[in-house]
Design an enzyme around this catalytic site. Structure first.
Site, PDB file in Angstrom:
ATOM      1  CB  SER A 142       4.486  -0.635   0.923  1.00 20.32           C
ATOM      2  OG  SER A 142       5.620  -0.329   1.712  1.00 20.32           O
ATOM      3  CE1 TYR A 155       4.280  -5.616   3.084  1.00 18.72           C
ATOM      4  CE2 TYR A 155       6.044  -4.063   2.614  1.00 18.72           C
ATOM      5  CZ  TYR A 155       4.770  -4.328   3.096  1.00 18.72           C
ATOM      6  OH  TYR A 155       3.992  -3.297   3.579  1.00 18.72           O
TER       7      TYR A 155
HETATM    8  N1  LIG Z   1       2.687  -0.647   9.201  1.00 17.61           N
HETATM    9  C1  LIG Z   1       3.465  -0.182   8.268  1.00 17.61           C
HETATM   10  O1  LIG Z   1       4.524   0.395   8.548  1.00 17.61           O
HETATM   11  C2  LIG Z   1       3.073  -0.314   6.813  1.00 17.61           C
HETATM   12  C3  LIG Z   1       3.839   0.381   5.858  1.00 17.61           C
HETATM   13  C4  LIG Z   1       3.486   0.276   4.519  1.00 17.61           C
HETATM   14  C5  LIG Z   1       2.402  -0.475   4.131  1.00 17.61           C
HETATM   15  N2  LIG Z   1       1.676  -1.151   5.085  1.00 17.61           N
HETATM   16  C6  LIG Z   1       0.543  -1.945   4.612  1.00 17.61           C
HETATM   17  O2  LIG Z   1      -0.615  -1.536   5.306  1.00 17.61           O
HETATM   18  C7  LIG Z   1      -1.552  -2.635   5.340  1.00 17.61           C
HETATM   19  C8  LIG Z   1      -2.034  -2.833   6.760  1.00 17.61           C
HETATM   20  O3  LIG Z   1      -0.902  -3.183   7.563  1.00 17.61           O
HETATM   21  P1  LIG Z   1      -0.841  -2.994   9.148  1.00 17.61           P
HETATM   22  O4  LIG Z   1       0.462  -2.384   9.431  1.00 17.61           O
HETATM   23  O5  LIG Z   1      -2.093  -2.391   9.647  1.00 17.61           O
HETATM   24  O6  LIG Z   1      -0.709  -4.522   9.568  1.00 17.61           O
HETATM   25  P2  LIG Z   1      -1.532  -5.413  10.621  1.00 17.61           P
HETATM   26  O7  LIG Z   1      -0.753  -6.673  10.701  1.00 17.61           O
HETATM   27  O8  LIG Z   1      -1.814  -4.625  11.847  1.00 17.61           O
HETATM   28  O9  LIG Z   1      -2.926  -5.655   9.861  1.00 17.61           O
HETATM   29  C9  LIG Z   1      -3.048  -6.505   8.743  1.00 17.61           C
HETATM   30  C10 LIG Z   1      -4.364  -7.228   8.854  1.00 17.61           C
HETATM   31  O10 LIG Z   1      -4.528  -8.026   7.682  1.00 17.61           O
HETATM   32  C11 LIG Z   1      -5.130  -9.241   8.081  1.00 17.61           C
HETATM   33  N3  LIG Z   1      -4.858 -10.311   7.133  1.00 17.61           N
HETATM   34  C12 LIG Z   1      -3.673 -10.945   6.913  1.00 17.61           C
HETATM   35  N4  LIG Z   1      -3.852 -11.940   6.023  1.00 17.61           N
HETATM   36  C13 LIG Z   1      -5.161 -11.931   5.662  1.00 17.61           C
HETATM   37  C14 LIG Z   1      -5.958 -12.731   4.788  1.00 17.61           C
HETATM   38  N5  LIG Z   1      -5.432 -13.769   4.121  1.00 17.61           N
HETATM   39  N6  LIG Z   1      -7.269 -12.444   4.663  1.00 17.61           N
HETATM   40  C15 LIG Z   1      -7.824 -11.411   5.342  1.00 17.61           C
HETATM   41  N7  LIG Z   1      -7.122 -10.633   6.214  1.00 17.61           N
HETATM   42  C16 LIG Z   1      -5.804 -10.893   6.364  1.00 17.61           C
HETATM   43  C17 LIG Z   1      -4.518  -9.552   9.439  1.00 17.61           C
HETATM   44  O11 LIG Z   1      -5.311 -10.464  10.199  1.00 17.61           O
HETATM   45  C18 LIG Z   1      -4.432  -8.168  10.065  1.00 17.61           C
HETATM   46  O12 LIG Z   1      -5.556  -7.877  10.869  1.00 17.61           O
HETATM   47  C19 LIG Z   1      -0.798  -3.837   4.755  1.00 17.61           C
HETATM   48  O13 LIG Z   1      -1.141  -3.998   3.400  1.00 17.61           O
HETATM   49  C20 LIG Z   1       0.659  -3.421   4.894  1.00 17.61           C
HETATM   50  O14 LIG Z   1       1.468  -4.068   3.951  1.00 17.61           O
HETATM   51  C21 LIG Z   1       1.989  -1.075   6.408  1.00 17.61           C
END
Ligand SMILES: NC(=O)c1ccc[n+]([C@@H]2O[C@H](COP(=O)([O-])OP(=O)(O)OC[C@H]3O[C@@H](n4cnc5c(N)ncnc54)[C@H](O)[C@@H]3O)[C@@H](O)[C@H]2O)c1
Length: 251
Positions: A142, A155
């Protein structure tokens, strides 16, 4: 020729916003995609929609915060497919709070999902990639792991560790032609972001205004970058942390 024809890709957190977009992108480009998530119903929905669109995918429910689940997942896929070309460590959670606001569970669960899962999954997959003569691993870090936003210490620290883990793994396994890179997204419109916006009392339009590009990012834009890093076009990229932020500086 599609970039991932004949390749096997595993995507964690693939029931969520960015993970489902990555899975769809790989499938559109010819990969057989293992769509895995703790939320088995969400994973099945994504895999089924890929199959309906003519792609190849299967769903596996796994809680990657558990080391045993990680090892079983990799062995299950390898025994079925005989190879694993790409692993995308994308699953993540975001527990908001400063040091005094966080519970023990917030801290330890954040690290279990965001970081320790990568240790277990990579340890299980790398021997297979070594035997096959190489592979590609893309980790979702991130921008906040590089430049911390306030009130997200668990985080941000876990994502900083993901960045360090990525660079260490890349240095250790580059000689075996295993390329390890990370994407560092800024604000991307997903269920995780929607939940954060609700908690903060802000709107998506408020966030759009903070981005010099004029809007927050789309999951498909991160998926395009992940696909590039996993493809042979990125053959000399190994140990890179690539920001995708619309030029936003962390507020
Ligand atoms: N959305 C943003 O702005 C953003 C920014 C930077 C980084 N990220 C990173 O991108 C990645 C995806 O995030 P997103 O925004 O799509 O979030 P999201 O919440 O839509 O998706 C995350 C998924 O991970 C799954 N998950 C959570 N815990 C789990 C576990 N113990 N085992 C297996 N699966 C698990 C959840 O069920 C969910 O489907 C993450 O690592 C997040 O930190 C997101």
């Amino acid at each position: 020729m599609k970039r991932f024809e004949g390749r096997i890709a595993i995507v964690t957190g693939a029931g969520g916003g960015i993970g489902s977009a990555i899975s769809r992108r790989f499938a559109e480009e010819g990969a057989f995609v293992v769509v895995t998530d703790a939320n088995g119903a969400a994973a099945s929905e994504v895999a089924e929609s890929i199959e309906r669109s003519g792609g190849s995918a299967t769903a596996i429910a796994a809680d990657i915060s558990k080391g045993d689940d990680c090892a079983i997942l990799i062995e299950q896929v390898h025994s079925r497919t005989g190879r694993i070309d790409i692993l995308v460590n994308n699953a993540g959670i975001n527990r908001r709070g400063n040091l005094l606001a966080l519970t023990d569970d917030d801290w330890y669960t954040t690290f279990a999902v965001n970081l320790h899962s990568m240790f277990h999954l990579c340890r299980a997959v790398i021997p297979h990639m070594m035997k096959a003569g190489g592979g590609a691993i893309v980790n979702t870090a991130s921008q906040w792991g590089l430049h911390p936003a306030p009130n997200h210490i668990a985080y941000n620290t876990s994502k900083a560790a993901v960045a360090a883990f990525t660079q260490n793994l890349a240095r250790d396994y580059a000689p075996q032609k295993i390329r390890v890179n990370a994407v560092c997204p800024g604000e991307i419109h997903t269920p995780m972001l929607e939940a954060g916006v609700k908690r903060s009392g802000r709107t998506i339009a408020d966030l759009d205004k903070l981005v010099p590009f004029g809007r927050i990012g789309k999951p498909e834009e991160v998926a395009a970058l992940v696909a590039f890093l996993a493809s042979d076009e990125a053959a000399f990229m190994c140990g890179s942390l690539v920001e995708i932020t619309g030029a936003q500086a962390v507020a």
